[in-house]
Design an enzyme around this catalytic site. Structure first.
Site, PDB file in Angstrom:
ATOM      1  N   ARG A 207       0.974  -1.215  -0.214  1.00 53.75           N
ATOM      2  CA  ARG A 207       0.217   0.123   0.054  1.00 53.75           C
ATOM      3  C   ARG A 207       0.819   1.340  -0.115  1.00 53.75           C
ATOM      4  O   ARG A 207       1.815   1.192   0.949  1.00 53.75           O
ATOM      5  CB  ARG A 207      -0.952   0.121   1.181  1.00 53.75           C
ATOM      6  CG  ARG A 207      -2.171  -1.102   1.069  1.00 53.75           C
ATOM      7  CD  ARG A 207      -3.201  -0.669   0.053  1.00 53.75           C
ATOM      8  NE  ARG A 207      -4.147  -1.598  -0.168  1.00 53.75           N
ATOM      9  CZ  ARG A 207      -4.357  -2.448  -0.870  1.00 53.75           C
ATOM     10  NH1 ARG A 207      -3.222  -2.777  -1.639  1.00 53.75           N
ATOM     11  NH2 ARG A 207      -5.481  -3.192  -1.089  1.00 53.75           N
ATOM     12  N   ASP A 228       4.925   0.408  -7.119  1.00 56.39           N
ATOM     13  CA  ASP A 228       3.861   0.017  -7.814  1.00 56.39           C
ATOM     14  C   ASP A 228       2.361   0.544  -7.295  1.00 56.39           C
ATOM     15  O   ASP A 228       1.355   0.878  -7.919  1.00 56.39           O
ATOM     16  CB  ASP A 228       3.523  -1.597  -7.798  1.00 56.39           C
ATOM     17  CG  ASP A 228       2.164  -2.058  -8.612  1.00 56.39           C
ATOM     18  OD1 ASP A 228       2.163  -1.613  -9.730  1.00 56.39           O
ATOM     19  OD2 ASP A 228       1.237  -2.658  -7.834  1.00 56.39           O
ATOM     20  N   GLU A 233      -3.641   7.662  -4.150  1.00 55.31           N
ATOM     21  CA  GLU A 233      -3.995   7.428  -5.257  1.00 55.31           C
ATOM     22  C   GLU A 233      -5.485   7.978  -5.322  1.00 55.31           C
ATOM     23  O   GLU A 233      -6.135   7.668  -4.435  1.00 55.31           O
ATOM     24  CB  GLU A 233      -3.887   5.675  -5.469  1.00 55.31           C
ATOM     25  CG  GLU A 233      -2.437   5.188  -5.444  1.00 55.31           C
ATOM     26  CD  GLU A 233      -2.568   3.846  -5.535  1.00 55.31           C
ATOM     27  OE1 GLU A 233      -3.562   3.065  -5.878  1.00 55.31           O
ATOM     28  OE2 GLU A 233      -1.595   3.150  -5.237  1.00 55.31           O
ATOM     29  N   HIS A 250      -0.244   0.685  -9.747  1.00 51.42           N
ATOM     30  CA  HIS A 250      -1.033  -0.285  -8.965  1.00 51.42           C
ATOM     31  C   HIS A 250      -1.596  -1.319  -9.761  1.00 51.42           C
ATOM     32  O   HIS A 250      -2.644  -1.853  -9.692  1.00 51.42           O
ATOM     33  CB  HIS A 250      -2.082   0.493  -8.203  1.00 51.42           C
ATOM     34  CG  HIS A 250      -2.663  -0.180  -6.983  1.00 51.42           C
ATOM     35  ND1 HIS A 250      -3.121   0.249  -5.869  1.00 51.42           N
ATOM     36  CD2 HIS A 250      -2.560  -1.624  -6.365  1.00 51.42           C
ATOM     37  CE1 HIS A 250      -3.577  -0.633  -5.047  1.00 51.42           C
ATOM     38  NE2 HIS A 250      -3.167  -1.637  -5.260  1.00 51.42           N
TER      39      HIS A 250
END
Length: 366
Positions: A207, A228, A233, A250
């Site tokens: 996360r 990633d 976000e 992600h």
């Protein structure tokens, strides 16, 4: 029965169609009005499922087709009598194989040792545990940090995060938690970053907010970033993106197979909980593919990078952020980029493996 689902979830109509009405909506933009009359809600991690979304609706079952649950207010769902299920483990293989692809790309670029490599894994649940197995196949020396697991498993040895130092690569797979004895929010901050050696790899596929991005910019410039997941976000820090060696939106867990696996698991959970009648439907055969590397002798890294190359995705993502406005761009890239197939669903054609690579690849593809 009315079912509202994130439009990015595949095969919803195949699994849940029957006599039900299906409405597909963008997951991040779902509102209470969209689901007011819904009986079932199917989501991914981009939808925050809580009291504000569900109170006063007819929803009685929430299915999440991803592994993590930090987007679900589980306590509220339980207290409200709303059944729920998450597809725990559906993307374990995909994330572990994404990690191997990043390692392969780093080694091909000379940024990570190919021998005597020391790795630290933070978060050793389903995904982290699978990553540890893969790293051991590559003969990495691995230390593991997961104090929560250590409380539950007396045989698990958790190295304190404060002792993480002198490592060649650090890999993060924790959920995002802000409470309890071991919160992970901003776990990676100034003191942690400052004690890591120059050119240590920092890879995050857990996360985003596990890393304090302000501290990363101020105190982590000596590290090599492979990210990633991101703080805030979908409105991510462009400077962090452009400074990363490898970046992706992600999608580490977005293999072709993991997406099918997620909806299949939620459908079966809905039947088991009595939400849906048990009807016989045709199961999907996971797609397969074939690759050729031109008949030449190759090593295991070449094969993995032919399946998924993080350099290509990273270059495209950075270019998009240089040229386009950040107006839904992150989610657009998540849809645009194809993460590819899991390794065991790929056949290698017309190429030979080096003697060293054959047993490694065999164990990786197992």
């Amino acid at each position: 029965m009315l079912i509202v689902a994130d439009e990015a979830i595949p095969c919803v109509k195949h699994y849940f169609g029957f006599d039900n009405e299906i409405i597909l909506k963008p997951g991040r933009a779902l509102t209470r009005n969209d689901i007011l009359l819904a009986d079932i809600l199917l989501v991914r991690s981009v939808t925050k499922v809580n009291r504000a979304l569900l109170e006063g609706t007819r929803v009685r079952f929430v299915g999440s087709t991803v592994t993590g649950t930090d987007h679900l207010d589980i306590d509220w769902l339980n207290n409200a009598g709303i059944q729920w299920s998450a597809a725990a483990g559906c993307n374990t293989i995909a994330v572990a194989e994404y990690t191997l692809a990043v390692i392969a790309a780093l080694q091909k670029k000379g940024l990570l040792l190919q021998k005597n490599c020391r790795a630290g894994v933070v978060g050793v649940g389903r995904i982290g545990n699978e990553v540890v197995k893969k790293l051991q196949i590559l003969d990495f020396d691995v230390v593991q940090c997961d104090p929560v697991r250590a409380l539950q498993d007396k045989n698990f040895n958790s190295t304190p995060i404060e002792d993480f130092a002198d490592l060649d690569i650090i890999l993060l797979y924790t959920p995002l938690t802000k409470e309890g004895p071991y919160p992970t929010y901003h776990l990676i901050e100034k003191s942690f970053l400052k004690r890591q050696k120059k050119d240590c790899i920092l890879l995050n596929a857990g996360r985003g907010a596990v890393i304090n991005f302000s501290d990363l910019m101020a105190y982590g410039r000596h590290l090599i970033w492979c990210l990633d997941v991101w703080e805030n976000e979908p409105h991510i820090n462009k400077k962090v993106l452009l400074a990363s060696t490898f970046a992706s939106p992600h999608i580490a867990g977005h293999s072709v197979q993991s997406k099918y696996r997620g909806i299949d698991m939620i459908y079966k959970a809905a039947i088991q909980m009595g939400v849906l009648p048990d009807r016989s439907i045709e199961s999907f055969n996971f797609p397969t593919t074939e690759i050729s590397l031109g008949g030449k002798e190759v090593d295991w890294r070449d094969v993995i990078l032919a399946i998924y190359n993080p350099s290509e995705i990273s270059n495209q993502m950075k270019q998009a952020y240089r040229e386009e406005e950040d107006n839904g761009l992150f989610d657009a890239l998540r849809k645009r980029f194809i993460r590819g197939h899991e390794f065991k669903f790929v056949t290698l054609k017309d190429s030979l493996l080096t003697p060293e690579s054959a047993p490694i690849l065999s164990n990786i593809f197992e």
